[in-house]
Design an enzyme around this catalytic site. Structure first.
Site, PDB file in Angstrom:
ATOM      1  CG  PHE A 115     -32.897  25.118 -27.923  1.00  0.00           C
ATOM      2  CD1 PHE A 115     -32.221  24.135 -27.218  1.00  0.00           C
ATOM      3  CD2 PHE A 115     -33.701  26.000 -27.226  1.00  0.00           C
ATOM      4  CE1 PHE A 115     -32.343  24.045 -25.837  1.00  0.00           C
ATOM      5  CE2 PHE A 115     -33.837  25.919 -25.843  1.00  0.00           C
ATOM      6  CZ  PHE A 115     -33.161  24.935 -25.142  1.00  0.00           C
ATOM      7  CB  SER A 138     -31.814  28.474 -34.111  1.00  0.00           C
ATOM      8  OG  SER A 138     -31.901  28.871 -32.771  1.00  0.00           O
ATOM      9  CG  MET A 139     -28.419  24.236 -30.669  1.00  0.00           C
ATOM     10  SD  MET A 139     -29.085  23.362 -29.251  1.00  0.00           S
ATOM     11  CE  MET A 139     -29.955  22.001 -30.061  1.00  0.00           C
ATOM     12  CG  ASP A 172     -33.310  36.214 -34.289  1.00  0.00           C
ATOM     13  OD1 ASP A 172     -33.997  35.812 -33.324  1.00  0.00           O
ATOM     14  OD2 ASP A 172     -32.576  35.465 -34.957  1.00  0.00           O
ATOM     15  CG  HIS A 210     -34.844  32.632 -34.308  1.00  0.00           C
ATOM     16  ND1 HIS A 210     -33.490  32.932 -34.344  1.00  0.00           N
ATOM     17  CD2 HIS A 210     -34.937  31.353 -33.886  1.00  0.00           C
ATOM     18  CE1 HIS A 210     -32.804  31.872 -33.943  1.00  0.00           C
ATOM     19  NE2 HIS A 210     -33.648  30.903 -33.665  1.00  0.00           N
TER      20      HIS A 210
END
Length: 251
Positions: free
Chosen positions: A29, A97-98, A197, A227
Site C-alpha cells: 500500500f 504488507s497489502m 513493525d 515493516h
C-alpha cells in the site's frame, strides 16, 4: 484512469521469464515494485518465472492512487495470476504488507495456487479504520506517509510522501474481505512477520496462522527488520526461505 501520470522508473512492473514454476510478487500500500525487486531477482536467479505487477494508482502520484479502489488492486493481481498461468504449471504468490493481503485474497479464491508467502501481511487494521473515520469526518484529503519503515540505515523505500485518506478506506475494506475468508485457505503457507513493525501490528501474522486451514503452515519471525522487510536486514533470509519453500513443495 491515471493516463496523465508518469510511472516512476523504479516503480514499473517487472517480469523475468524462467521455468514452469511461476511466482507472483506483490508490493504494498502506497509502495511500489521497487520494494519487491530484490526478492523478484532472487526468485528469478533460482530459475522461476517471476511477475511483479504495479498496483493501480501506485508508483505515480498520490492523487492518482485516490482514484483507485481495492477492486482495482484485486483485478491487477488476478490478471497477474492469469499472465503466469500462460507459461507456468505451478503458481506461488508472495506479497509485502497489502501485497500480503492480496496474496491471501488470491489463495482464498484459487485453490490451484501451490503455496503462499505473505510478508507482514495486513488482515486487521483497527487503527487505520479509526484514522479514516476521524480524518474523513474532518474533510482531510491526505495524511502523513506510512512508507519506509526500515531498520537498516540508508535504505529508502520508493513510496508516496503522503497517503490519500480515501485510500485508507480501500485497504480497510480489503482487509475485512480477506479476514472473513481466511479459513478457506488450504494451501501451504510460509508467513513472514517482523517482531517490530510500525505499520502492521505483528499480531496480524498470528491471526493469519491461526485462521487459515492449511495443514502446512509456519511463521518465520524476523528479528532484524521493520515493516518493509524486503528491503531490510532480512531480505536475503526472505529470499532463501521462499526459494527453499517452493523447491520443497515442487520436489
Amino acid at each position: 484512469m491515471g493516463e496523465d501520470y508518469q510511472v516512476m522508473d523504479e516503480a514499473k512492473e517487472f517480469y523475468f521469464p524462467g521455468n514452469k514454476i511461476g511466482v507472483l510478487v506483490i508490493h504494498g500500500f502506497t509502495g511500489s515494485t521497487q520494494s519487491m525487486r530484490f526478492l523478484g531477482k532472487q526468485l528469478a536467479d533460482a530459475k522461476f518465472t517471476v511477475y511483479g505487477p504495479r498496483l493501480t494508482g501506485h508508483g505515480t502520484a498520490p492523487e492518482d492512487m485516490e482514484n483507485a479502489s481495492c477492486q482495482d488492486w484485486i483485478e491487477t493481481v488476478e490478471w497477474g495470476l492469469e499472465k503466469l498461468k500462460e507459461t507456468c504449471s505451478a503458481i506461488f504468490v508472495t506479497g509485502l504488507s497489502m501485497g500480503g493481503t492480496l496474496t491471501l485474497y488470491l489463495a482464498e479464491r484459487h485453490s490451484e495456487i501451490k503455496g503462499i508467502m505473505p510478508i507482514n501481511a495486513a488482515v486487521n487494521l483497527p487503527e487505520f479504520a479509526a484514522n479514516y473515520e476521524k480524518l474523513s469526518s474532518e474533510g482531510i484529503r491526505f495524511m502523513d506517509a506510512i512508507g519506509s519503515d526500515i531498520k537498516k540505515e540508508g535504505v529508502e523505500e520508493l513510496a508516496y510522501p503522503k497517503t490519500p485518506v480515501k485510500s485508507i478506506k480501500e485497504i480497510v475494506s480489503l482487509t475485512d474481505i480477506v479476514r472473513n475468508d481466511l479459513q478457506k485457505i488450504n494451501t501451504p503457507a510460509l508467513i513472514f512477520s517482523s517482531v517490530e513493525d510500525h505499520v502492521v501490528p505483528p499480531q496480524n501474522a498470528k491471526e493469519i496462522y491461526e485462521s487459515i486451514s492449511s495443514k502446512e503452515r509456519a511463521i518465520v519471525s524476523m528479528e532484524n527488520s521493520y515493516h518493509v522487510a524486503t528491503l531490510d536486514h532480512d531480505k536475503e533470509l526472505i529470499a532463501e526461505k521462499c526459494i527453499a519453500f517452493i523447491n520443497k513443495i515442487e520436489s
